[in-house]
Design a protein around this motif. Structure first.
Motif, PDB file in Angstrom:
ATOM      1  N   UNK A 283     108.782 -17.074  39.097  1.00  0.00           N
ATOM      2  CA  UNK A 283     108.797 -15.758  38.451  1.00  0.00           C
ATOM      3  C   UNK A 283     107.555 -14.972  38.850  1.00  0.00           C
ATOM      4  N   UNK A 284     106.416 -15.635  38.896  1.00  0.00           N
ATOM      5  CA  UNK A 284     105.152 -14.973  39.261  1.00  0.00           C
ATOM      6  C   UNK A 284     105.247 -14.330  40.641  1.00  0.00           C
ATOM      7  N   UNK A 285     105.895 -14.996  41.562  1.00  0.00           N
ATOM      8  CA  UNK A 285     106.013 -14.478  42.927  1.00  0.00           C
ATOM      9  C   UNK A 285     106.869 -13.224  42.963  1.00  0.00           C
ATOM     10  N   UNK A 286     107.979 -13.247  42.238  1.00  0.00           N
ATOM     11  CA  UNK A 286     108.854 -12.065  42.163  1.00  0.00           C
ATOM     12  C   UNK A 286     108.114 -10.908  41.518  1.00  0.00           C
ATOM     13  N   UNK A 287     107.365 -11.186  40.479  1.00  0.00           N
ATOM     14  CA  UNK A 287     106.630 -10.123  39.788  1.00  0.00           C
ATOM     15  C   UNK A 287     105.516  -9.551  40.659  1.00  0.00           C
ATOM     16  N   UNK A 288     104.960 -10.344  41.559  1.00  0.00           N
ATOM     17  CA  UNK A 288     103.984  -9.814  42.519  1.00  0.00           C
ATOM     18  C   UNK A 288     104.632  -8.764  43.406  1.00  0.00           C
ATOM     19  N   UNK A 289     105.837  -9.048  43.868  1.00  0.00           N
ATOM     20  CA  UNK A 289     106.578  -8.101  44.692  1.00  0.00           C
ATOM     21  C   UNK A 289     106.871  -6.818  43.909  1.00  0.00           C
TER      22      UNK A 289
ATOM     23  N   UNK B  54     101.499 -10.108  50.553  1.00  0.00           N
ATOM     24  CA  UNK B  54     101.504 -10.850  49.289  1.00  0.00           C
ATOM     25  C   UNK B  54     100.493 -11.982  49.298  1.00  0.00           C
ATOM     26  N   UNK B  55     100.230 -12.539  50.495  1.00  0.00           N
ATOM     27  CA  UNK B  55      99.275 -13.650  50.584  1.00  0.00           C
ATOM     28  C   UNK B  55      97.902 -13.190  51.084  1.00  0.00           C
ATOM     29  N   UNK B  56      97.702 -11.870  51.120  1.00  0.00           N
ATOM     30  CA  UNK B  56      96.406 -11.331  51.489  1.00  0.00           C
ATOM     31  C   UNK B  56      96.169 -11.224  52.981  1.00  0.00           C
ATOM     32  N   UNK B  57      97.260 -11.190  53.737  1.00  0.00           N
ATOM     33  CA  UNK B  57      97.156 -11.042  55.185  1.00  0.00           C
ATOM     34  C   UNK B  57      97.861  -9.750  55.599  1.00  0.00           C
TER      35      UNK B  57
ATOM     36  N   UNK C  67      96.412   5.418  52.798  1.00  0.00           N
ATOM     37  CA  UNK C  67      95.492   4.851  53.781  1.00  0.00           C
ATOM     38  C   UNK C  67      96.004   3.508  54.291  1.00  0.00           C
ATOM     39  N   UNK C  68      95.882   3.305  55.586  1.00  0.00           N
ATOM     40  CA  UNK C  68      96.241   2.025  56.183  1.00  0.00           C
ATOM     41  C   UNK C  68      95.040   1.092  56.107  1.00  0.00           C
ATOM     42  N   UNK C  69      95.270  -0.120  55.627  1.00  0.00           N
ATOM     43  CA  UNK C  69      94.184  -1.085  55.455  1.00  0.00           C
ATOM     44  C   UNK C  69      94.752  -2.490  55.539  1.00  0.00           C
ATOM     45  N   UNK C  70      93.882  -3.481  55.461  1.00  0.00           N
ATOM     46  CA  UNK C  70      94.370  -4.860  55.479  1.00  0.00           C
ATOM     47  C   UNK C  70      95.149  -5.133  54.197  1.00  0.00           C
ATOM     48  N   UNK C  71      96.035  -6.100  54.278  1.00  0.00           N
ATOM     49  CA  UNK C  71      96.791  -6.470  53.086  1.00  0.00           C
ATOM     50  C   UNK C  71      95.888  -6.933  51.956  1.00  0.00           C
ATOM     51  N   UNK C  72      94.850  -7.658  52.304  1.00  0.00           N
ATOM     52  CA  UNK C  72      93.909  -8.148  51.292  1.00  0.00           C
ATOM     53  C   UNK C  72      93.230  -6.993  50.571  1.00  0.00           C
ATOM     54  N   UNK C  73      92.781  -5.968  51.345  1.00  0.00           N
ATOM     55  CA  UNK C  73      92.130  -4.800  50.747  1.00  0.00           C
ATOM     56  C   UNK C  73      93.099  -4.022  49.858  1.00  0.00           C
TER      57      UNK C  73
ATOM     58  N   UNK D 161      96.188  -6.191  42.275  1.00  0.00           N
ATOM     59  CA  UNK D 161      97.266  -7.181  42.294  1.00  0.00           C
ATOM     60  C   UNK D 161      96.725  -8.471  42.889  1.00  0.00           C
ATOM     61  N   UNK D 162      96.914  -9.568  42.198  1.00  0.00           N
ATOM     62  CA  UNK D 162      96.428 -10.861  42.663  1.00  0.00           C
ATOM     63  C   UNK D 162      97.324 -11.366  43.797  1.00  0.00           C
ATOM     64  N   UNK D 163      96.720 -11.793  44.892  1.00  0.00           N
ATOM     65  CA  UNK D 163      97.508 -12.394  45.968  1.00  0.00           C
ATOM     66  C   UNK D 163      97.991 -13.773  45.524  1.00  0.00           C
ATOM     67  N   UNK D 164      98.983 -14.304  46.230  1.00  0.00           N
ATOM     68  CA  UNK D 164      99.591 -15.567  45.804  1.00  0.00           C
ATOM     69  C   UNK D 164      99.378 -16.637  46.864  1.00  0.00           C
ATOM     70  N   UNK D 165      99.484 -17.879  46.435  1.00  0.00           N
ATOM     71  CA  UNK D 165      99.558 -19.029  47.333  1.00  0.00           C
ATOM     72  C   UNK D 165     100.988 -19.525  47.266  1.00  0.00           C
TER      73      UNK D 165
END
Length: 507
Positions: free
Chosen positions: A115-121, A155-158, A166-172, A179-183
């Motif tokens: 559920x956490x992963x879906x909610x991140x999306x 989603x994983x910070x990449x 603005x275009x930036x890295x996924x982590x930024x 939003x917290x990235x996921x493992x």
């Protein structure tokens, strides 16, 4: 707020989220099913039971066992290795559509994603974190692997994303949006990328635009009918009642309403006995396209609420089935059909443009200018329309008839569905520009009539166009006019003006 549960998404709600940024939430009733499938995945991992993509590798590596200690590495490696997209990125609307559709598919509870992963999306959708997803690189089976992998990178910070313009890295982007990235854990990488969401997002957005164009094709052709003193007997309901295709009947009805009270149209025998096909057969040509659009809508809304994952988890039977629901063939054929249907709308429009500018066919001044020779008028506007419809004919070649084996021939038939969707998108764009040229040409041709009373539905078309585009007295830079006329189609301003006057047109 749009609730997603995997079962009730339709084109209208999809457009509200993808285009108009309406917020999304995961329906409470979906969470129980999601958790049940997740529990089963974790049990399979703990017991080290053999299940594709959970305790094995992927594709040709499906016979390679993966230990429970390696499951997180397996899922991360899947995403970073599959992020092989090339070319320009999908638009913001297309990326939002991809995220929405993937979240909705996961909400059905057959994929084993947390559920956490879906909610991140969903958080990314609601807060405007839009992954940079290259539009090329998908075979359309096993789903849209490369495009969806680029979505998951963020989603994983990449990867990369657009946030607040603005275009930036996924982590930024994730950090700035809060939003917290996921493992990724067991099955989650595969659950996020095995599906048809890229092709379906592009196709659904294209379908929405095509449905607007289907109405606009009736509107632009009605204005042309008036400009050429067209014969309305061909739109008689008795004629269409004996060949009762819905699209044909609806188109004829639209034309009768648009041309109601017009003094510019004629009856058979008044000027000529019958018109050319591009005028007389409008109900049959446009109607066939409308029948196609209804078919496409049915298939797209089925796909929006389908499980396109592999493997699929059935908790009631404690069973994980490896199958082929990711295969994009149902959408590939559908979007090829959509592209062909919309190419025909433009084909007919271009033929009407030719009739307007050709003095041998229209009886009007050549190229709709009073000072032919010194001025070229609409001569090259017709060239542009002809170029666009010729390009459409190339684009209309079906992508779905092609296939090429991949993954060491384990995946030996693929759909090319994402290519089909992208081609349909380009055809619809070209067709909107052809209709814009027809609107300009028909309005210019009306200037040479004796300003008799126009139809109830065509008068607001002429008025709306003339508010921003004056009649062509002397040559001017016409690409600006083409863009302006096409924008009136894209933003639905003309359609809204017409429907305000005579009510909704039918598809």
């Amino acid at each position: 707020m749009i609730q997603i549960d995997g079962n009730t998404l339709n084109l209208q709600r999809f457009i509200e989220v993808a285009v108009h940024h309406k917020p999304v939430t995961l329906a409470e009733e979906a969470k129980g099913k999601i958790q049940e499938s997740r529990d089963l995945v974790e049990r399979y991992v703990e017991e080290e039971r053999v299940a594709y993509g959970i305790t094995t590798g992927f594709g040709k590596f499906s016979d390679v066992a993966i230990s429970k200690e390696e499951t997180e590495d397996l899922q991360r490696n899947l995403i970073i290795s599959h992020s092989c997209g090339v070319g320009n990125p999908f638009s913001e609307e297309e990326a939002r559509g991809i995220m929405l559709l993937r979240a909705n598919a996961l909400a059905k509870g057959y994929s084993g994603v947390r559920i956490k992963t879906i909610e991140t999306l969903i958080d990314m959708l609601n807060k405007g974190v839009h992954p940079i997803i290259p539009e090329k690189g998908s075979l359309g089976a096993s789903g849209d692997l490369a495009p969806l992998s680029h979505m998951v990178l963020v989603m994983i910070g990449e990867g990369e994303a657009i946030y607040q313009g603005k275009r930036m890295t996924g982590k930024e982007a994730m950090k700035e949006a809060g939003i917290e990235t996921i493992v990724l854990t067991a099955k989650e990488g595969l659950g996020l990328i095995n599906g048809t969401q890229a092709m379906t997002s592009v196709g659904a957005l294209t379908l929405h635009k095509a449905m607007v164009l289907a109405k606009m094709s009736d509107i632009s052709s009605a204005l042309t009918i008036e400009a050429l003193n067209g014969i309305t007997d061909a739109f008689d309901p008795k004629l269409h009642g004996v060949r009762p295709h819905s699209g044909q009947i609806n188109t004829a009805a639209n034309l009768r309403r648009l041309l109601d009270s017009s003094k510019l149209t004629t009856k058979q025998g008044e000027i000529r006995v019958q018109d050319a096909y591009s005028l007389r057969c409008i109900p049959q040509i446009h109607g066939a396209t409308k029948d196609t659009l209804r078919y496409v809508l049915e298939k797209v809304e089925i796909e929006m609420n389908s499980v396109t994952d592999n493997p699929v988890i059935f908790t009631e039977e404690d069973h994980v089935i490896s199958g082929g629901n990711f295969h994009g063939q149902p959408m590939a054929l559908t979007f090829d059909y959509l592209g062909i249907a919309m190419a025909e709308v433009a084909n007919a429009s271009e033929r009407r443009i030719e009739r307007l500018v050709n003095p041998q066919l229209s009886g009007l001044p050549a190229f709709l200018t009073e000072k032919g020779g010194l001025h070229s008028g609409f001569m090259i506007a017709q060239y542009s329309a002809a170029a666009l419809v010729s390009e459409n004919k190339v684009l209309a070649h079906p992508a779905s008839v092609d296939s090429i084996p991949s993954s060491a021939n384990q995946e030996d038939h693929v759909s090319m569905g994402t290519i089909a969707a992208r081609k349909a998108r380009d055809i619809v764009y070209n067709s909107s520009r052809v209709l814009g040229i027809e609107l300009m040409s028909a309005a210019q041709a009306v200037e040479f009539q004796e300003h008799k009373e126009m139809g109830l539905g065509t008068e607001p078309v002429y008025t709306t166009l003339r508010e921003v585009l004056p009649a062509l007295i002397e040559d001017r830079i016409l690409y600006k006019d083409i863009n302006t006329a096409s924008e009136l189609i894209d933003n639905e301003k003309i359609l809204q003006a017409v429907e305000k006057k005579i009510g909704d047109l039918s598809i």
